[in-house]
Design a protein around this motif. Structure first.
Motif, PDB file in Angstrom:
ATOM      1  N   GLU A   1      41.921  53.245  52.644  1.00  0.00           N
ATOM      2  CA  GLU A   1      43.383  53.425  52.597  1.00  0.00           C
ATOM      3  C   GLU A   1      44.042  52.415  51.671  1.00  0.00           C
ATOM      4  O   GLU A   1      44.994  52.735  50.952  1.00  0.00           O
ATOM      5  N   LEU A   2      43.540  51.195  51.691  1.00  0.00           N
ATOM      6  CA  LEU A   2      44.053  50.163  50.787  1.00  0.00           C
ATOM      7  C   LEU A   2      43.666  50.486  49.343  1.00  0.00           C
ATOM      8  O   LEU A   2      44.467  50.299  48.418  1.00  0.00           O
ATOM      9  N   ILE A   3      42.449  50.969  49.157  1.00  0.00           N
ATOM     10  CA  ILE A   3      41.992  51.342  47.811  1.00  0.00           C
ATOM     11  C   ILE A   3      42.892  52.432  47.242  1.00  0.00           C
ATOM     12  O   ILE A   3      43.311  52.366  46.067  1.00  0.00           O
ATOM     13  N   THR A   4      43.223  53.425  48.066  1.00  0.00           N
ATOM     14  CA  THR A   4      44.122  54.492  47.609  1.00  0.00           C
ATOM     15  C   THR A   4      45.467  53.915  47.198  1.00  0.00           C
ATOM     16  O   THR A   4      46.020  54.274  46.149  1.00  0.00           O
ATOM     17  N   GLU A   5      45.973  52.997  48.011  1.00  0.00           N
ATOM     18  CA  GLU A   5      47.276  52.410  47.679  1.00  0.00           C
ATOM     19  C   GLU A   5      47.200  51.596  46.378  1.00  0.00           C
ATOM     20  O   GLU A   5      48.092  51.690  45.527  1.00  0.00           O
ATOM     21  N   ILE A   6      46.124  50.853  46.198  1.00  0.00           N
ATOM     22  CA  ILE A   6      45.954  50.089  44.952  1.00  0.00           C
ATOM     23  C   ILE A   6      45.913  51.044  43.760  1.00  0.00           C
ATOM     24  O   ILE A   6      46.587  50.835  42.753  1.00  0.00           O
ATOM     25  N   ASN A   7      45.138  52.109  43.887  1.00  0.00           N
ATOM     26  CA  ASN A   7      45.035  53.069  42.778  1.00  0.00           C
ATOM     27  C   ASN A   7      46.375  53.746  42.479  1.00  0.00           C
ATOM     28  O   ASN A   7      46.677  54.041  41.327  1.00  0.00           O
ATOM     29  N   GLU A   8      47.155  53.990  43.512  1.00  0.00           N
ATOM     30  CA  GLU A   8      48.455  54.639  43.300  1.00  0.00           C
ATOM     31  C   GLU A   8      49.498  53.692  42.725  1.00  0.00           C
ATOM     32  O   GLU A   8      50.422  54.127  42.047  1.00  0.00           O
ATOM     33  N   ARG A   9      49.380  52.417  43.007  1.00  0.00           N
ATOM     34  CA  ARG A   9      50.410  51.451  42.597  1.00  0.00           C
ATOM     35  C   ARG A   9      50.123  50.793  41.250  1.00  0.00           C
ATOM     36  O   ARG A   9      51.041  50.348  40.579  1.00  0.00           O
ATOM     37  N   LYS A  10      48.866  50.668  40.890  1.00  0.00           N
ATOM     38  CA  LYS A  10      48.576  49.974  39.641  1.00  0.00           C
ATOM     39  C   LYS A  10      49.059  50.832  38.471  1.00  0.00           C
ATOM     40  O   LYS A  10      49.111  52.053  38.582  1.00  0.00           O
ATOM     41  N   THR A  11      49.401  50.185  37.366  1.00  0.00           N
ATOM     42  CA  THR A  11      49.930  50.937  36.226  1.00  0.00           C
ATOM     43  C   THR A  11      48.936  51.005  35.070  1.00  0.00           C
ATOM     44  O   THR A  11      49.098  51.818  34.169  1.00  0.00           O
ATOM     45  N   GLY A  12      47.917  50.165  35.068  1.00  0.00           N
ATOM     46  CA  GLY A  12      46.991  50.091  33.941  1.00  0.00           C
ATOM     47  C   GLY A  12      45.923  51.165  33.976  1.00  0.00           C
ATOM     48  O   GLY A  12      45.677  51.781  35.009  1.00  0.00           O
ATOM     49  N   GLN A  13      45.301  51.369  32.823  1.00  0.00           N
ATOM     50  CA  GLN A  13      44.169  52.274  32.741  1.00  0.00           C
ATOM     51  C   GLN A  13      43.051  51.603  31.965  1.00  0.00           C
ATOM     52  O   GLN A  13      43.269  51.085  30.867  1.00  0.00           O
ATOM     53  N   ILE A  14      41.847  51.657  32.520  1.00  0.00           N
ATOM     54  CA  ILE A  14      40.701  51.010  31.871  1.00  0.00           C
ATOM     55  C   ILE A  14      40.317  51.758  30.600  1.00  0.00           C
ATOM     56  O   ILE A  14      40.624  52.940  30.444  1.00  0.00           O
TER      57      ILE A  14
ATOM     58  N   HIS B   1      35.467  52.600  48.896  1.00  0.00           N
ATOM     59  CA  HIS B   1      35.936  51.240  49.192  1.00  0.00           C
ATOM     60  C   HIS B   1      36.152  50.424  47.912  1.00  0.00           C
ATOM     61  O   HIS B   1      36.335  49.210  47.974  1.00  0.00           O
ATOM     62  N   ILE B   2      36.094  51.072  46.749  1.00  0.00           N
ATOM     63  CA  ILE B   2      36.130  50.333  45.480  1.00  0.00           C
ATOM     64  C   ILE B   2      37.210  50.890  44.550  1.00  0.00           C
ATOM     65  O   ILE B   2      37.345  52.113  44.412  1.00  0.00           O
ATOM     66  N   ALA B   3      37.974  50.013  43.940  1.00  0.00           N
ATOM     67  CA  ALA B   3      38.914  50.398  42.876  1.00  0.00           C
ATOM     68  C   ALA B   3      38.572  49.595  41.627  1.00  0.00           C
ATOM     69  O   ALA B   3      38.070  48.464  41.730  1.00  0.00           O
ATOM     70  N   ILE B   4      38.825  50.196  40.473  1.00  0.00           N
ATOM     71  CA  ILE B   4      38.574  49.506  39.202  1.00  0.00           C
ATOM     72  C   ILE B   4      39.911  49.203  38.544  1.00  0.00           C
ATOM     73  O   ILE B   4      40.787  50.073  38.481  1.00  0.00           O
ATOM     74  N   GLY B   5      40.066  47.988  38.067  1.00  0.00           N
ATOM     75  CA  GLY B   5      41.303  47.610  37.388  1.00  0.00           C
ATOM     76  C   GLY B   5      41.029  47.098  35.981  1.00  0.00           C
ATOM     77  O   GLY B   5      39.874  46.871  35.609  1.00  0.00           O
ATOM     78  N   THR B   6      42.094  46.939  35.201  1.00  0.00           N
ATOM     79  CA  THR B   6      41.970  46.356  33.866  1.00  0.00           C
ATOM     80  C   THR B   6      41.814  44.834  34.029  1.00  0.00           C
ATOM     81  O   THR B   6      42.720  44.055  33.749  1.00  0.00           O
ATOM     82  N   GLY B   7      40.630  44.457  34.488  1.00  0.00           N
ATOM     83  CA  GLY B   7      40.369  43.088  34.911  1.00  0.00           C
ATOM     84  C   GLY B   7      40.759  42.915  36.369  1.00  0.00           C
ATOM     85  O   GLY B   7      41.526  43.719  36.911  1.00  0.00           O
ATOM     86  N   SER B   8      40.211  41.866  37.005  1.00  0.00           N
ATOM     87  CA  SER B   8      40.627  41.640  38.395  1.00  0.00           C
ATOM     88  C   SER B   8      42.092  41.220  38.425  1.00  0.00           C
ATOM     89  O   SER B   8      42.762  41.337  39.449  1.00  0.00           O
ATOM     90  N   GLY B   9      42.621  40.771  37.282  1.00  0.00           N
ATOM     91  CA  GLY B   9      44.047  40.447  37.191  1.00  0.00           C
ATOM     92  C   GLY B   9      44.918  41.611  37.627  1.00  0.00           C
ATOM     93  O   GLY B   9      45.957  41.422  38.278  1.00  0.00           O
ATOM     94  N   GLU B  10      44.506  42.815  37.285  1.00  0.00           N
ATOM     95  CA  GLU B  10      45.296  43.978  37.701  1.00  0.00           C
ATOM     96  C   GLU B  10      45.237  44.185  39.214  1.00  0.00           C
ATOM     97  O   GLU B  10      46.249  44.562  39.835  1.00  0.00           O
ATOM     98  N   ILE B  11      44.082  43.919  39.797  1.00  0.00           N
ATOM     99  CA  ILE B  11      43.948  44.037  41.259  1.00  0.00           C
ATOM    100  C   ILE B  11      44.858  43.000  41.923  1.00  0.00           C
ATOM    101  O   ILE B  11      45.565  43.291  42.895  1.00  0.00           O
ATOM    102  N   LEU B  12      44.848  41.790  41.372  1.00  0.00           N
ATOM    103  CA  LEU B  12      45.678  40.709  41.909  1.00  0.00           C
ATOM    104  C   LEU B  12      47.159  41.077  41.845  1.00  0.00           C
ATOM    105  O   LEU B  12      47.912  40.921  42.813  1.00  0.00           O
ATOM    106  N   LYS B  13      47.594  41.567  40.684  1.00  0.00           N
ATOM    107  CA  LYS B  13      49.010  41.901  40.521  1.00  0.00           C
ATOM    108  C   LYS B  13      49.402  43.046  41.443  1.00  0.00           C
ATOM    109  O   LYS B  13      50.499  43.039  42.032  1.00  0.00           O
ATOM    110  N   THR B  14      48.540  44.032  41.549  1.00  0.00           N
ATOM    111  CA  THR B  14      48.870  45.177  42.402  1.00  0.00           C
ATOM    112  C   THR B  14      48.990  44.745  43.866  1.00  0.00           C
ATOM    113  O   THR B  14      49.880  45.195  44.593  1.00  0.00           O
TER     114      THR B  14
END
Lengths: 380, 380
Positions: B261-274, B103-116
């Motif tokens: 399912e949403l986490i998978t979509e976020i991980n597939e769509r985001k472009t950044g890497q921590i 149920h968790i995704a990690i982004g390059t800041g929550s900004g990446e989660i927001l943009k995705t």
């Protein structure tokens, strides 16, 4: 895929056909002789190190450089702050690459540039054309985003087949992806042929040239496509990275060079944000020519050790233009890797359809001597 | 926007109407008294520091914590390596937040989660509904990606107006964005009202609840929407960040909590890497309760100093639930900021339409004493 024999050893230059390998003897005699004089001829046994040798992911075993480490250390106290030195970094790259700063975007590794281009290509339904095998970040992202991926097998010499790629392009092809030097096969495409291909293809669609291993190339046939960016091409992205020669893979800094309109779109579409320690380290490292030259020298030393073994054992391999080798093992690479892991070595993952071939990344020379000694003992 | 008078000082809780401010006296008496006893009552002059005070971007002036610094230092030598400790980090957050790791995704800041999320919302044409003013990363990205942005003004008490937002939602609305506590206005939405809103709205579209300031809230009316994620809501993303309480803004680590399912979509769509230093620092910091408690305590101390001044000068302000204040200056904020910069203080940028209001981020207590002394001298 066509079987390649010992006599078909490759120069890694797409311009050279199988029948034209004038540089073969000279290209390998030096390194092999050097190798013979050292570890092997002297019969020195290399002790197994007390750590796992990382030879599976094309990192730089020497990095970050001392100046980059100093820059990281000096910036740690700024880790609680937003911002960074994006403008300074753009100005530096502008001066180093002789292209205006508005032609440059910074990503969290070149992987981010690749994914963003995959996204842009997939915004209209259509296809993406790439070589097979090649690096997968862009096409994997584009495939998930709805593009059809058209994979064009490398030719009999394992070089990217530009003619076949040109033929595979359809009216709906949005982007053509070229990795030069390619990965996992460290061959290059001859400069004038690639330039003419890019100029033609980019009239109607995006072309992405991934030059992640640019700095390692020592091949007169090679040339960067940056000159087409400088000349104002509107449909070309060239990618570079601080992950390889600069040894900053874990800090995620990469670059896109393109027309300002494309740069704006990349900046607007990417989701990642670079970190302050990575950008400080990259800013220092790109000014540290000494470290880059040292890395190039050591990489050649390691390549000579490994390619020497290929020669000695009569293994098919692709002459490297990068910081890794690709050679035919004769056994499944999964099996090879399991055996190597037991001996303290991580080697490259399988790259279908080359399941009896192995990609070995260059670690330090002494580590490659241990690798060669181990490989020969197990499989020689 | 309705003019707010001195008598309409806000508790920052949306559940409380203007007529119901029972906690006002007690909420401020303590801090003001404490403040009076120290710098102001004693007439102590605070010397201008020899650096610029960063009070413009809601950072943590104390971070990173000592344990995070130690983790960064211990990992610098790994900066040349790919990989990191993503699995370990997911396991830690899973245990801290009592939700399965998928149920968790990690982004390059929550900004990446927001943009995705902004990207995902914009994949079909339609609209995104948000409060106005609020944090802009998500809606700016979505707007560029083709979504129409429907901005719903905060109510007379400067609280997010859930009723108006519900009314603004159209059939084509793909996502509703809520920041709680809000930013630049540090008010909260009362828990049960928000929960009921999210449950209703998320039946037909995505709801994004941005809880960047979650850890600073000390308000019984507040509650995280994580409990709805835990209960299996399929259309809800909750975002958190290591940038604020953990003081790691420059290292770019943030989190999304959502259905797998949403986490998978976020991980597939985001472009950044921590980056490896960021993830090592966050892993250490999220286990460092002492630092978080220290930060919360110091933040309260700084808020008391600033809110004490608002009381003393009779300025309209929004009682803070975060690490920043928002108050009416009576002069254009651009002019205020220019004056403050001359005195060594960075203050928050303008947030239209509140152009006579200022957002001041909490720096260290002594720095806020200097800010108060400066503000009173210039504008008091």
């Amino acid at each position: 895929m066509a079987r390649i024999t010992r006599r078909q050893l490759l120069q890694g230059g797409g311009a050279l056909s199988i029948g034209l390998l004038p540089g073969l003897a000279t290209a390998t005699a030096g390194p092999v002789a050097g190798f013979m004089q050292s570890a092997v001829a002297a019969g020195t046994v290399v002790q197994r190190p007390d750590y796992m040798i990382r030879a599976g992911t094309n990192e730089n075993p020497w990095g970050p450089s001392r100046v980059a480490l100093k820059a990281i250390n000096g910036a740690i106290d700024l880790s609680n702050q937003y911002g960074g030195i994006t403008d300074e970094m753009l100005a530096l790259m502008s001066s180093l690459e002789n292209v205006a700063a508005d032609h440059i975007a910074i990503g969290t590794g070149s992987g981010e540039i690749l994914k963003t281009a995959g996204m842009i290509a997939s915004m209209q339904s259509g296809s993406v054309v790439c070589a097979d095998p090649t690096y997968q970040d862009l096409v994997r992202y584009a495939g998930r985003a709805g593009s059809q991926i058209i994979r064009v097998p490398v030719d009999e010499g394992l070089n990217i087949d530009l003619e076949a790629m040109a033929k595979a392009i359809r009216r709906d092809t949005r982007l053509v992806y070229i990795v030069n030097p390619n990965n996992p096969i460290p061959s290059i495409i001859e400069k004038d042929r690639l330039k003419s291909f890019v100029e033609t293809i980019s009239k109607d669609r995006l072309v992405f040239v991934d030059e992640a291993y640019h700095e390692f190339v020592d091949n007169p046939e090679y040339g960067s496509m940056m000159e087409l960016v400088r000349k104002g091409n509107r449909n070309l992205v060239v990618a570079r990275t601080a992950s390889k020669i600069h040894g900053l893979a874990g800090l995620r800094i990469g670059f896109a060079y393109a027309h300002p309109e494309l740069i704006t779109e990349i900046n607007e579409r990417k989701t990642g944000q670079i970190n302050i320690l990575g950008i400080k380290a990259a800013y220092a490292s790109y000014q540290d020519e000494e470290f880059q030259n040292f890395t190039i020298r050591k990489n050649k030393e390691s390549l000579a050790i490994v390619e020497g073994m290929f020669e000695e054992l009569g293994l098919c391999y692709v002459k490297s233009n990068a910081n890794f080798s690709f050679f035919e093992t004769g056994i499944p690479v999964e099996e090879l890797n399991a055996r190597l892991r037991e001996e303290g070595i991580y080697s490259g993952r399988p790259f279908p359809p080359f399941l009896n071939w192995s990609r070995i990344s260059m670690a330090k020379p002494e580590e490659m001597r241990y690798y060669v000694q181990t490989y020969k003992r197990l499989f020689g």
